[in-house]
Design a protein around this motif. Structure first.
Motif, mmCIF file in Angstrom:
data_model
loop_
_atom_site.group_PDB
_atom_site.id
_atom_site.type_symbol
_atom_site.label_atom_id
_atom_site.label_comp_id
_atom_site.label_asym_id
_atom_site.label_seq_id
_atom_site.Cartn_x
_atom_site.Cartn_y
_atom_site.Cartn_z
ATOM 1 N N HIS A 75 -20.753 -75.130 -23.172
ATOM 2 C CA HIS A 75 -22.153 -75.219 -22.760
ATOM 3 C C HIS A 75 -22.275 -75.339 -21.248
ATOM 4 C CE1 HIS A 75 -26.390 -76.050 -23.011
ATOM 5 N NE2 HIS A 75 -26.235 -77.207 -22.397
ATOM 6 N N ASN A 76 -21.405 -76.135 -20.639
ATOM 7 C CA ASN A 76 -21.386 -76.268 -19.186
ATOM 8 C C ASN A 76 -19.981 -76.681 -18.754
ATOM 9 O OD1 ASN A 76 -21.148 -79.255 -18.999
ATOM 10 N ND2 ASN A 76 -23.210 -79.217 -19.888
ATOM 11 N N LEU A 77 -19.773 -76.744 -17.471
ATOM 12 C CA LEU A 77 -18.454 -77.082 -16.928
ATOM 13 C C LEU A 77 -18.473 -78.437 -16.234
ATOM 14 C CD1 LEU A 77 -17.372 -73.613 -15.464
ATOM 15 C CD2 LEU A 77 -16.988 -74.560 -17.748
ATOM 16 N N ASP A 78 -19.378 -79.304 -16.634
ATOM 17 C CA ASP A 78 -19.525 -80.606 -15.988
ATOM 18 C C ASP A 78 -18.268 -81.466 -16.064
ATOM 19 O OD1 ASP A 78 -22.080 -79.946 -15.246
ATOM 20 O OD2 ASP A 78 -23.045 -81.112 -16.836
ATOM 21 N N GLU A 79 -17.433 -81.263 -17.066
ATOM 22 C CA GLU A 79 -16.215 -82.065 -17.216
ATOM 23 C C GLU A 79 -15.069 -81.555 -16.341
ATOM 24 O OE1 GLU A 79 -16.160 -84.917 -19.020
ATOM 25 O OE2 GLU A 79 -18.294 -84.525 -19.252
ATOM 26 N N PHE A 80 -15.243 -80.400 -15.733
ATOM 27 C CA PHE A 80 -14.210 -79.808 -14.889
ATOM 28 C C PHE A 80 -14.347 -80.332 -13.469
ATOM 29 C CE2 PHE A 80 -14.263 -77.104 -18.487
ATOM 30 C CZ PHE A 80 -13.039 -76.451 -18.552
ATOM 31 N N ASP A 81 -13.303 -80.988 -12.975
ATOM 32 C CA ASP A 81 -13.342 -81.468 -11.596
ATOM 33 C C ASP A 81 -12.936 -80.326 -10.660
ATOM 34 O OD1 ASP A 81 -10.530 -81.296 -11.654
ATOM 35 O OD2 ASP A 81 -10.245 -83.457 -11.756
ATOM 36 N N PRO A 82 -13.097 -80.526 -9.347
ATOM 37 C CA PRO A 82 -12.767 -79.447 -8.404
ATOM 38 C C PRO A 82 -11.335 -78.929 -8.537
ATOM 39 C CG PRO A 82 -14.038 -81.127 -7.293
ATOM 40 C CD PRO A 82 -13.712 -81.668 -8.662
ATOM 41 N N ARG A 83 -10.400 -79.818 -8.799
ATOM 42 C CA ARG A 83 -9.004 -79.389 -8.937
ATOM 43 C C ARG A 83 -8.843 -78.443 -10.127
ATOM 44 N NH1 ARG A 83 -3.672 -83.249 -9.646
ATOM 45 N NH2 ARG A 83 -2.189 -81.557 -9.759
ATOM 46 N N ALA A 84 -9.445 -78.797 -11.262
ATOM 47 C CA ALA A 84 -9.347 -77.939 -12.450
ATOM 48 C C ALA A 84 -9.982 -76.577 -12.183
ATOM 49 C CB ALA A 84 -9.991 -78.619 -13.648
ATOM 50 N N ALA A 129 -26.606 -82.971 -10.941
ATOM 51 C CA ALA A 129 -25.551 -82.424 -10.095
ATOM 52 C C ALA A 129 -24.767 -83.506 -9.376
ATOM 53 C CB ALA A 129 -26.176 -81.489 -9.072
ATOM 54 N N ARG A 130 -23.569 -83.136 -8.988
ATOM 55 C CA ARG A 130 -22.765 -84.000 -8.131
ATOM 56 C C ARG A 130 -23.191 -83.778 -6.691
ATOM 57 N NH1 ARG A 130 -17.551 -81.669 -10.564
ATOM 58 N NH2 ARG A 130 -18.024 -82.042 -12.712
ATOM 59 N N ASN A 131 -22.553 -84.453 -5.781
ATOM 60 C CA ASN A 131 -22.939 -84.399 -4.379
ATOM 61 C C ASN A 131 -22.393 -83.145 -3.702
ATOM 62 O OD1 ASN A 131 -23.845 -85.039 -1.894
ATOM 63 N ND2 ASN A 131 -22.288 -86.569 -1.478
ATOM 64 N N ASN A 132 -23.129 -82.038 -3.817
ATOM 65 C CA ASN A 132 -22.779 -80.791 -3.162
ATOM 66 C C ASN A 132 -21.322 -80.422 -3.422
ATOM 67 O OD1 ASN A 132 -22.905 -78.528 -1.557
ATOM 68 N ND2 ASN A 132 -24.067 -79.528 0.042
ATOM 69 N N LEU A 133 -20.596 -80.030 -2.395
ATOM 70 C CA LEU A 133 -19.179 -79.698 -2.558
ATOM 71 C C LEU A 133 -18.297 -80.782 -1.949
ATOM 72 C CD1 LEU A 133 -19.083 -75.842 -1.828
ATOM 73 C CD2 LEU A 133 -19.351 -77.027 -4.003
ATOM 74 N N ASP A 134 -18.836 -81.952 -1.754
ATOM 75 C CA ASP A 134 -18.087 -83.029 -1.111
ATOM 76 C C ASP A 134 -16.848 -83.446 -1.895
ATOM 77 O OD1 ASP A 134 -19.870 -83.020 0.954
ATOM 78 O OD2 ASP A 134 -21.021 -84.741 0.230
ATOM 79 N N GLU A 135 -16.826 -83.210 -3.197
ATOM 80 C CA GLU A 135 -15.653 -83.561 -4.001
ATOM 81 C C GLU A 135 -14.533 -82.537 -3.867
ATOM 82 O OE1 GLU A 135 -16.555 -84.547 -8.057
ATOM 83 O OE2 GLU A 135 -18.410 -85.542 -7.483
ATOM 84 N N PHE A 136 -14.828 -81.398 -3.258
ATOM 85 C CA PHE A 136 -13.837 -80.340 -3.083
ATOM 86 C C PHE A 136 -13.083 -80.574 -1.777
ATOM 87 C CE2 PHE A 136 -16.699 -78.651 -6.120
ATOM 88 C CZ PHE A 136 -16.043 -77.655 -6.825
ATOM 89 N N ASN A 137 -11.761 -80.689 -1.868
ATOM 90 C CA ASN A 137 -10.994 -80.856 -0.639
ATOM 91 C C ASN A 137 -10.692 -79.469 -0.056
ATOM 92 O OD1 ASN A 137 -8.531 -79.791 -1.722
ATOM 93 N ND2 ASN A 137 -7.959 -81.787 -2.525
ATOM 94 N N PRO A 138 -10.117 -79.414 1.151
ATOM 95 C CA PRO A 138 -9.852 -78.114 1.769
ATOM 96 C C PRO A 138 -9.007 -77.174 0.899
ATOM 97 C CG PRO A 138 -9.682 -79.819 3.415
ATOM 98 C CD PRO A 138 -9.853 -80.520 2.086
ATOM 99 N N GLN A 139 -8.028 -77.721 0.183
ATOM 100 C CA GLN A 139 -7.204 -76.863 -0.668
ATOM 101 C C GLN A 139 -8.026 -76.269 -1.806
ATOM 102 O OE1 GLN A 139 -3.583 -78.562 -2.231
ATOM 103 N NE2 GLN A 139 -3.079 -76.720 -3.368
ATOM 104 N N HIS A 140 -8.899 -77.071 -2.416
ATOM 105 C CA HIS A 140 -9.751 -76.536 -3.480
ATOM 106 C C HIS A 140 -10.590 -75.380 -2.947
ATOM 107 C CE1 HIS A 140 -9.747 -80.935 -5.084
ATOM 108 N NE2 HIS A 140 -8.735 -80.283 -5.598
ATOM 109 N N LEU A 141 -11.236 -75.601 -1.804
ATOM 110 C CA LEU A 141 -12.111 -74.573 -1.238
ATOM 111 C C LEU A 141 -11.335 -73.313 -0.882
ATOM 112 C CD1 LEU A 141 -14.223 -76.900 1.080
ATOM 113 C CD2 LEU A 141 -14.964 -75.871 -1.088
ATOM 114 N N SER A 142 -10.176 -73.481 -0.255
ATOM 115 C CA SER A 142 -9.402 -72.294 0.134
ATOM 116 C C SER A 142 -8.835 -71.579 -1.089
ATOM 117 C CB SER A 142 -8.296 -72.654 1.131
ATOM 118 O OG SER A 142 -7.290 -73.422 0.533
#
Length: 197
Positions: A75-84, A129-142
């Motif tokens: 239904h949604n991906l809310d349980e998926f953290d940035p690393r996943a 929603a969570r706080n924008n992309l603040d939970e994403f570290n540089p490696q996640h984003l790249s």
């Protein structure tokens, strides 16, 4: 690099048949009844499996399809953290496993992060929603930018969201040279222009 192809094949074959009414070996023998699809696997399990197969260069298209189809059906991906999220798209790009619907679902999920309420196309609220992309570290984003560019998955709104987030950061001290080079490579490869980036 040590790999155990028979082990990877056995595990992949087992995961692939989960959720079938009856499981059959290639020769057609019934080997038992199935469990409830991939519902027993949490997001970290799914991302770890995809990551492991891609890292070990053990390509099993049916396994990648099974995982992708399962994620798309959620239904949604809310349980998926940035690393996943980043590991999944990285794994699919690395393994050269094309699955546009999976990439779209993950991109659409990331795009709405930071909104006060998220709405599906039909308009119903599906969560806060969570706080924008603040939970994403540089490696996640790249990794995410690299994966979309490598897989040739065009998603301009995702690239804009990542670029806007990076531009808004006070500094880029947490970004190592690899993350920075992967990001600019991804934007150039995807032909996504963002002059402020």
């Amino acid at each position: 690099k040590e790999s155990h192809p028979k082990l990877f094949k056995k595990i992949a074959d087992h995961i692939i048949v989960l959720g079938n009414v009856a499981r059959f070996q290639e020769v057609g023998d019934i080997i038992g009844s199935a469990r409830n699809n991939l519902d027993e696997f949490n997001p970290q399990h799914l991302s770890n499996i995809a990551w492991a197969y891609a890292t070990a260069d053990e390509v099993h298209p049916r396994l990648f399809k099974k995982i992708a189809d399962h994620i798309i059906a959620l239904h949604n991906l809310d349980e998926f953290d940035p690393r996943a999220l980043s590991n999944i798209v990285w794994a699919y790009a690395t393994a050269k496993e094309s699955h546009p619907k999976l990439f779209k679902k993950i991109a659409d999920h990331i795009i709405v992060l930071g909104n006060v309420a998220r709405f599906q196309e039909v308009g119903d609220i599906i969560g806060s929603a969570r706080n924008n992309l603040d939970e994403f570290n540089p490696q996640h984003l790249s990794n995410i930018a690299w994966a979309y560019a490598t897989a040739d998955e065009v998603h301009p709104r995702l690239f804009k969201k990542i670029a806007d987030h990076i531009i808004a950061l006070h500094n880029l001290d947490e970004f190592d040279p690899r993350a920075l080079s992967n990001i600019v490579w991804a934007y150039a490869t995807a032909k996504e222009s963002h002059p402020k980036l």
